[in-house]
Design a protein around this motif. Structure first.
Motif, PDB file in Angstrom:
ATOM      1  N   ASP A 150     -60.125  -7.308  -1.085  1.00  0.00           N
ATOM      2  CA  ASP A 150     -59.871  -6.989  -0.140  1.00  0.00           C
ATOM      3  C   ASP A 150     -62.004  -7.093   0.200  1.00  0.00           C
ATOM      4  O   ASP A 150     -62.195  -7.576   0.556  1.00  0.00           O
ATOM      5  N   GLU A 151     -61.525  -6.045  -0.961  1.00  0.00           N
ATOM      6  CA  GLU A 151     -63.474  -5.925  -0.678  1.00  0.00           C
ATOM      7  C   GLU A 151     -64.044  -7.105  -1.055  1.00  0.00           C
ATOM      8  O   GLU A 151     -65.153  -6.778  -1.499  1.00  0.00           O
ATOM      9  N   GLN A 152     -63.362  -7.733  -1.966  1.00  0.00           N
ATOM     10  CA  GLN A 152     -64.307  -8.305  -2.540  1.00  0.00           C
ATOM     11  C   GLN A 152     -64.392  -9.991  -1.947  1.00  0.00           C
ATOM     12  O   GLN A 152     -63.609 -10.775  -1.119  1.00  0.00           O
ATOM     13  N   SER A 153     -66.126 -10.589  -2.157  1.00  0.00           N
ATOM     14  CA  SER A 153     -65.885 -11.954  -1.797  1.00  0.00           C
ATOM     15  C   SER A 153     -65.058 -12.787  -3.086  1.00  0.00           C
ATOM     16  O   SER A 153     -64.023 -12.973  -3.440  1.00  0.00           O
ATOM     17  N   ARG A 154     -64.867 -13.851  -1.818  1.00  0.00           N
ATOM     18  CA  ARG A 154     -64.986 -15.246  -2.781  1.00  0.00           C
ATOM     19  C   ARG A 154     -65.332 -14.978  -4.232  1.00  0.00           C
ATOM     20  O   ARG A 154     -64.676 -16.607  -4.699  1.00  0.00           O
ATOM     21  N   GLU A 155     -66.671 -15.476  -3.315  1.00  0.00           N
ATOM     22  CA  GLU A 155     -67.358 -15.805  -5.139  1.00  0.00           C
ATOM     23  C   GLU A 155     -67.255 -14.806  -6.751  1.00  0.00           C
ATOM     24  O   GLU A 155     -66.311 -15.334  -6.761  1.00  0.00           O
ATOM     25  N   ASP A 156     -66.649 -13.505  -5.795  1.00  0.00           N
ATOM     26  CA  ASP A 156     -66.237 -12.396  -6.913  1.00  0.00           C
ATOM     27  C   ASP A 156     -64.644 -13.144  -7.392  1.00  0.00           C
ATOM     28  O   ASP A 156     -64.611 -12.426  -8.600  1.00  0.00           O
TER      29      ASP A 156
ATOM     30  N   ASP B 217     -65.152 -15.472  -9.376  1.00  0.00           N
ATOM     31  CA  ASP B 217     -66.081 -15.143 -11.041  1.00  0.00           C
ATOM     32  C   ASP B 217     -65.037 -14.365 -12.020  1.00  0.00           C
ATOM     33  O   ASP B 217     -64.816 -14.007 -13.070  1.00  0.00           O
TER      34      ASP B 217
END
Length: 79
Positions: free
Chosen positions: A31-37, A40
């Motif tokens: 939940d703390e990650q962005s789409r980009e994260d 990756d």
């Protein structure tokens, strides 16, 4: 996958084997990650890891769909 190994090492003292604990930690981290994260992380996976991730996801979604359908369809069995 290196990310999973790192998460496991960070939280291994918090796991008691209950699926709910593992789910809560994983969902909280994701939940703390962005789409980009997230993309990756996927990009770092080898072919086998990607296959297993997608297979697990697809199996769980199919199970939920079947369960929802069974829950909403009238029973064909007569008593």
């Amino acid at each position: 996958m290196r990310f999973i190994d790192e998460v496991y090492e960070l939280y291994k003292g918090h796991f008691n084997g209950a699926e709910e604990d593992i789910t809560a930690i994983v969902v909280g981290i994701l939940d703390e990650q962005s789409r980009e994260d997230l993309l990756d992380l996927i990009d770092e996976m080898d072919g086998e890891e990607l296959f297993h991730m997608l297979a697990t996801y697809m199996i769980e979604v199919m199970k939920r769909k079947v369960a929802m359908e069974e829950e909403h369809s009238p029973s064909t069995m007569t008593h």
